[in-house]
Write a protein that holds these residues in place. Structure first.
Motif, mmCIF file in Angstrom:
data_model
loop_
_atom_site.group_PDB
_atom_site.id
_atom_site.type_symbol
_atom_site.label_atom_id
_atom_site.label_comp_id
_atom_site.label_asym_id
_atom_site.label_seq_id
_atom_site.Cartn_x
_atom_site.Cartn_y
_atom_site.Cartn_z
ATOM 1 N N TYR A 46 -15.837 25.797 18.967
ATOM 2 C CA TYR A 46 -14.689 25.148 19.645
ATOM 3 C C TYR A 46 -14.467 23.652 18.868
ATOM 4 O O TYR A 46 -15.543 23.026 18.905
ATOM 5 N N CYS A 48 -12.515 20.083 19.145
ATOM 6 C CA CYS A 48 -11.565 19.043 19.945
ATOM 7 C C CYS A 48 -10.273 18.789 19.119
ATOM 8 O O CYS A 48 -10.285 18.509 17.966
ATOM 9 N N CYS A 242 -11.111 20.577 27.721
ATOM 10 C CA CYS A 242 -11.647 21.339 27.033
ATOM 11 C C CYS A 242 -13.005 22.079 27.417
ATOM 12 O O CYS A 242 -13.020 23.064 27.063
ATOM 13 N N HIS A 257 -19.726 23.209 18.880
ATOM 14 C CA HIS A 257 -18.502 22.400 19.251
ATOM 15 C C HIS A 257 -18.474 21.412 18.266
ATOM 16 O O HIS A 257 -19.622 20.756 18.217
ATOM 17 N N HIS A 267 -16.211 11.569 25.640
ATOM 18 C CA HIS A 267 -15.651 12.841 25.763
ATOM 19 C C HIS A 267 -16.587 13.968 25.573
ATOM 20 O O HIS A 267 -16.566 15.046 26.572
ATOM 21 N N HIS A 268 -17.346 14.135 24.944
ATOM 22 C CA HIS A 268 -18.452 15.259 24.730
ATOM 23 C C HIS A 268 -19.453 15.030 25.711
ATOM 24 O O HIS A 268 -20.021 16.128 26.057
ATOM 25 N N GLU A 271 -17.824 16.500 28.725
ATOM 26 C CA GLU A 271 -17.668 17.881 28.814
ATOM 27 C C GLU A 271 -19.053 18.534 29.197
ATOM 28 O O GLU A 271 -18.893 19.596 30.028
#
Ligand code: AMP
Ligand code: ZN
Length: 486
Positions: A46, A48, A242, A257, A267-268, A271
């Motif tokens: 994946y 982003c 996500c 990822h 963000h990560h 997530e």
């Protein structure tokens, strides 16, 4: 045992060729690690995707060229790769750090469009079409990637938030539903957290309602716009898309990822917190991050106004793959400074590589033979994508008299599969009428007028001007001929 002798693993089942080993730097450990997929011979990956409020710039493209290079290395090693790149096509009425103005709202204002879900989607589709075309031009096969639109996955995002609520990881306030970052045992696995990063703007007055400064919004209510949910009309928070799309399309546990390094701290980490809270499982086994493309020492970003687009690169007469070559000359974890002069050097190196490939194709008759040069090339690229060194091996070996044309051709085939530079069938430099920019057509006309009036000094000056735009004029029997300077 050295990493070269490590090259071929013994994990292949009887009858199946074994899978060569690959090593990637995992941001989770900060170390170069041996890659082991969760499922045999399949990689779930994946990356982003961009927020489609405007044209993606070449800095963004670096992120996707890097993830494409990872996918190429995996495919060539024998894995099936299932790859997802999300398309963020609605705003969250918040910026990514949960502060400041939302990008999609900004995009709508810029184009004089009213704030509505339909307009957000239309705006995003317009820029997604340009983005996908840019990806194809830099050697990315978009048919092999799934590009889910966030607005098509709102029910999944709502369901995800409900699960977090049921498991006690979310709490409601007047300003929205928040993720409680004090609950997961390891919040911030990737590091890089600045506690103040996720504070909302004082305008939203919600800071005091958050239990911890690092808590982040899962659902943002809105009186006028958005989707219906158990928490009223509103928008999913920026990070949930996500986690929800990755789970919907790839499952709860994925291999790789990716994204730019700016996504690590907020963000990560968010997530991971959401996904692991919801599933109780490891969300991602290998986190890989690319360093920035910089302009004059600063990150290229729209908000700083220092960006270059693919259209600028093409308008200046460069082949889009020159940009790919330029990126591959640097390791993906190293910041790379962009300039058109540096791009021009990459373009002329690629041009030489194309010419050399054509010659070797003729000499070898397109027949390949394995050699130590190809083994070294593969080992190098499989060692955390050491593309600069791999390109060095390619050049040295192609110039060397030690290898036969067949051995060189095999190396070119592998280099092409890994680097995506169209080495097997280099593009021609012929142009059609529609390829030529208007300003270059005008220069050509001006040069013809100068030539006809025997003002050769002026004609030569214009020829140089045309050359600086990336084109070559040659005077044939039927008049001037224009070709792209490859
Ligand atoms: P955004 O639309 O800002 O979310 O960016 C999309 C992707 O491009 C993310 O993975 C970012 O980390 C990455 N990115 C943005 N700017 C740059 C840059 N200057 N250099 C490299 N990657 C970037
Ligand atoms: Zn993401």
């Amino acid at each position: 045992m050295s990493w070269i002798t490590h090259l071929f693993s013994k994990r292949g089942k009887a009858g199946q060729p074994s899978i060569p080993q690959l090593f990637f730097t995992n941001t989770l450990s900060g170390e170069r690690e041996l890659f082991i997929s969760q499922k045999p011979r399949e990689v779930l990956m994946y990356t982003c995707g961009p927020t489609m409020y405007g044209t993606a710039h070449i800095g963004n493209l670096r992120a996707y060229i890097v993830s494409n290079t990872v996918a190429r290395a995996l495919i060539s090693a024998g894995y099936r790769v299932r790859q997802v790149v999300n398309i963020t096509d609605f705003g969250h009425l918040l910026s990514e750090g949960d502060t400041g103005e939302d990008k999609m709202t900004k995009g709508l204002k810029r184009e004089g469009l009213a704030l509505s879900l339909e307009n957000m989607r239309a705006l995003a589709e317009k820029y997604t079409a340009i983005f996908l075309q840019d990806l194809e031009e830099v050697g990315i096969d978009i048919d092999k990637i799934t590009f889910p639109r966030a607005s098509d996955y709102v029910p999944e995002q709502i369901a995800f938030i409900k699960t977090l609520e049921q498991k006690g990881y979310a709490y409601r306030t007047k300003s929205g539903v928040y993720f409680d970052t004090s609950r997961p045992i390891h919040y911030g696995k990737l590091g890089g957290i600045n506690k103040n990063d996720q504070q909302e703007s004082p305008r939203l007055k919600s800071r005091e309602e958050k239990r911890n400064p690092s808590d982040f919004v899962l659902w943002k209510p809105d009186n006028h716009l958005g989707w219906q949910s158990p928490w009223g009309l509103g928008f999913p928070g920026w990070h949930i898309e996500c986690s929800a799309m990755s789970r919907a399309l790839l499952g709860q546990e994925i291999d790789i990822h990716m994204g730019g390094q700016d996504l690590i701290p907020i963000h990560h980490n968010n997530e991971i917190a959401q996904s692991e809270a919801a599933s109780g499982r490891t969300f991602v086994h290998y986190w890989m991050h690319n360093a920035f493309l910089t302009m004059g020492g600063e990150k290229a970003s729209k908000s700083l106004g220092n960006v270059v687009y693919m259209s600028d690169v093409i308008e200046k007469g460069f082949h889009p793959l020159a940009l790919r070559y330029f990126f591959l000359q640097a390791h993906y974890r190293t910041p790379l400074s962009f300039s058109f002069d540096a791009l021009a050097s990459a373009a002329s190196a690629l041009d030489r590589l194309w010419k050399t490939s054509k010659e070797i194709k003729e000499e070898s008759g397109g027949k390949g033979e394995m050699s130590e040069a190809t083994t070294r090339f593969l080992a190098t690229i499989r060692d955390d994508l050491a593309t600069p060194q791999a390109i060095g091996i390619l050049w040295d070996s192609l110039k060397s008299e030690e290898y036969t044309p067949e051995q060189k051709w095999r190396l070119i085939e592998e280099a092409d599969a890994h680097l995506g530079l169209s080495l097997i069938s280099p593009p021609t430099n012929e142009l059609t009428e529609t390829d030529i920019p208007e300003e270059v057509k005008k220069m050509l006309d001006a040069r013809e007028i100068a030539r006809k009036s025997k003002d050769f000094k002026e004609a030569d000056r214009i020829r140089d001007e045309i050359a600086s735009c990336g084109y070559r004029v040659e005077d044939g029997l039927d008049g001037p001929m224009l070709t792209r300077r490859l």
